[in-house]
Design a protein around this motif. Structure first.
Motif, mmCIF file in Angstrom:
data_model
loop_
_atom_site.group_PDB
_atom_site.id
_atom_site.type_symbol
_atom_site.label_atom_id
_atom_site.label_comp_id
_atom_site.label_asym_id
_atom_site.label_seq_id
_atom_site.Cartn_x
_atom_site.Cartn_y
_atom_site.Cartn_z
ATOM 1 N N GLN A 55 0.813 -1.223 0.000
ATOM 2 C CA GLN A 55 0.000 0.000 0.000
ATOM 3 C C GLN A 55 0.843 1.268 0.000
ATOM 4 O O GLN A 55 0.306 2.363 0.186
ATOM 5 N N ARG A 56 2.148 1.145 -0.219
ATOM 6 C CA ARG A 56 3.032 2.291 -0.300
ATOM 7 C C ARG A 56 3.395 2.533 -1.763
ATOM 8 O O ARG A 56 3.604 1.592 -2.519
ATOM 9 N N HIS A 57 3.483 3.814 -2.135
ATOM 10 C CA HIS A 57 3.730 4.142 -3.532
ATOM 11 C C HIS A 57 4.674 5.343 -3.663
ATOM 12 O O HIS A 57 4.660 6.258 -2.820
ATOM 13 N N SER A 58 5.441 5.330 -4.741
ATOM 14 C CA SER A 58 6.226 6.492 -5.153
ATOM 15 C C SER A 58 6.214 6.509 -6.684
ATOM 16 O O SER A 58 5.634 5.624 -7.324
ATOM 17 N N PHE A 59 6.858 7.511 -7.263
ATOM 18 C CA PHE A 59 6.901 7.625 -8.721
ATOM 19 C C PHE A 59 8.349 7.733 -9.192
ATOM 20 O O PHE A 59 9.177 8.386 -8.550
ATOM 21 N N LEU A 60 8.609 7.115 -10.331
ATOM 22 C CA LEU A 60 9.828 7.382 -11.081
ATOM 23 C C LEU A 60 9.396 8.074 -12.366
ATOM 24 O O LEU A 60 8.610 7.518 -13.147
ATOM 25 N N LEU A 61 9.879 9.292 -12.578
ATOM 26 C CA LEU A 61 9.479 10.101 -13.727
ATOM 27 C C LEU A 61 10.629 10.207 -14.719
ATOM 28 O O LEU A 61 11.788 10.388 -14.322
ATOM 29 N N VAL A 62 10.292 10.109 -15.989
ATOM 30 C CA VAL A 62 11.253 10.399 -17.054
ATOM 31 C C VAL A 62 10.869 11.762 -17.628
ATOM 32 O O VAL A 62 9.776 11.938 -18.163
ATOM 33 N N VAL A 63 11.767 12.732 -17.469
ATOM 34 C CA VAL A 63 11.442 14.130 -17.730
ATOM 35 C C VAL A 63 12.418 14.709 -18.757
ATOM 36 O O VAL A 63 13.626 14.448 -18.706
ATOM 37 N N ASN A 64 11.861 15.518 -19.677
ATOM 38 C CA ASN A 64 12.675 16.238 -20.663
ATOM 39 C C ASN A 64 13.609 15.320 -21.442
ATOM 40 O O ASN A 64 14.784 15.615 -21.657
ATOM 41 N N GLY A 65 13.084 14.195 -21.842
ATOM 42 C CA GLY A 65 13.865 13.281 -22.664
ATOM 43 C C GLY A 65 14.440 12.128 -21.889
ATOM 44 O O GLY A 65 13.987 10.997 -22.004
ATOM 45 N N ASP A 66 15.457 12.413 -21.038
ATOM 46 C CA ASP A 66 16.142 11.297 -20.389
ATOM 47 C C ASP A 66 16.491 11.541 -18.923
ATOM 48 O O ASP A 66 17.185 10.726 -18.310
ATOM 49 N N GLU A 67 16.006 12.648 -18.331
ATOM 50 C CA GLU A 67 16.248 12.869 -16.906
ATOM 51 C C GLU A 67 15.324 11.978 -16.092
ATOM 52 O O GLU A 67 14.124 11.912 -16.353
ATOM 53 N N GLU A 68 15.881 11.304 -15.100
ATOM 54 C CA GLU A 68 15.073 10.440 -14.230
ATOM 55 C C GLU A 68 14.946 11.097 -12.853
ATOM 56 O O GLU A 68 15.946 11.482 -12.237
ATOM 57 N N MET A 69 13.715 11.229 -12.393
ATOM 58 C CA MET A 69 13.428 11.856 -11.112
ATOM 59 C C MET A 69 12.557 10.923 -10.280
ATOM 60 O O MET A 69 11.518 10.463 -10.759
ATOM 61 N N ALA A 70 12.968 10.660 -9.070
ATOM 62 C CA ALA A 70 12.222 9.788 -8.171
ATOM 63 C C ALA A 70 11.480 10.647 -7.143
ATOM 64 O O ALA A 70 12.091 11.471 -6.453
ATOM 65 N N VAL A 71 10.170 10.456 -7.074
ATOM 66 C CA VAL A 71 9.344 11.159 -6.094
ATOM 67 C C VAL A 71 9.168 10.245 -4.894
ATOM 68 O O VAL A 71 8.770 9.084 -5.038
#
Length: 288
Positions: A55-71
């Motif tokens: 029941q726990r969640h986070s996000f991995l985002l791919v931004v502006n082409g190839d930048e990876e950001m973990a929320v």
């Protein structure tokens, strides 16, 4: 010492993944705000992977082409509360902006390392190799009435922000203090615009009379190159209407408005400054 505080076994720096981290672990609003800032600023979120451990969640985002950001883990599910509501809002926001959405199940300790800003290269290999959940179960998380998550409703939760790239430079100093005293800034901005016209035209008129002298009719002192007569009339009406609808009421009585309304007026004022900057002196007609 830091490992004892976090309760996580941290990898050596040579094994750390090259990922940016957003939000505060356990802070729903902080994590949602981090994603809203990306949307607000215009970053192109290409792909969002919901990382789920029960029941726990986070996000991995791919931004502006190839930048990876973990929320970080500010989202949850399976009960009524702030965490599930924020997850529903975030999924709806990303979906409404055309972001490709996927979800994968990950080990709980991977989310622990993510919260500690310590994802490893091995973690990233695991995330990339894990097939997305099918059929998708996003709508299991968006379990509140659909209209509550309409994109327009979610946008209303964004803070009003100053679009700096759009501003006429003559309003820069006022824009910097806008959110401190917006009503005063608006009045000062309108007065400054009148001063600009009076100095440019060499007259002492004010308000609607000043703008009519500048732009109204075939004998106006100013015009814009290459526009039709009807466009001239419309632009003139923008100046006179703006003063009558916004400047005059504020000059004569207190008006209670929220920051979004006031910012809209400021952007209208900014448009008048831009129009003034592109206006040119009308050529005098030859007399025979």
């Amino acid at each position: 010492m830091i490992e004892q505080i976090l309760g996580v076994c941290l990898p050596s720096t040579s094994n750390m993944a090259g990922v940016q981290y957003l939000g505060v672990a356990g802070g729903s609003s902080s994590c949602f705000d981090a994603i809203k800032r990306l949307v607000q600023y215009g970053d192109d979120i290409r792909h969002a992977i919901l990382l789920t451990a029960e029941q726990r969640h986070s996000f991995l985002l791919v931004v502006n082409g190839d930048e990876e950001m973990a929320v970080k883990v500010g989202f949850s599910s399976g009960y009524r509360g702030e965490g599930p509501k924020t997850l529903a809002d975030t999924l709806s926001l990303l979906q409404s902006h055309g972001v490709e959405l996927d979800e994968i199940d990950v080990p709980a300790d991977l989310l622990d390392r993510l919260d500690a800003s310590a994802l490893t290269q091995k973690d990233m290999v695991l995330i990339r190799a894990t097939p997305p959940i099918r059929p998708q179960r996003f709508y299991d998380y968006i379990d509140i009435k659909p209209q509550a998550h309409a994109v327009g409703t979610i946008w209303q939760r964004f803070n009003p922000v100053m679009p700096w790239a759009l501003l006429d430079s003559r309003l820069s100093d006022l824009a910097l203090k806008f959110f401190v005293s917006p009503a005063d800034v608006l009045l000062q901005g309108f007065r400054r615009l009148e001063d600009i016209f009076r100095e440019r035209l060499g007259v002492t008129e004010s308000g609607c009379k000043l703008f009519s002298l500048a732009f109204n009719g075939d004998n106006s002192l100013l015009t814009w190159p290459g526009i039709e007569k009807s466009e001239q009339v419309g632009r003139c009406n923008l100046f006179t209407g703006g003063f009558m609808a916004f400047r005059n009421p504020r000059a004569h009585r207190e008006i209670e408005d929220n920051a979004k309304v006031l910012l809209s007026e400021f952007l209208l004022l900014n448009q008048l400054y831009i129009l003034e900057s592109t206006a040119v002196a009308r050529e005098a007609k030859a007399v025979y």
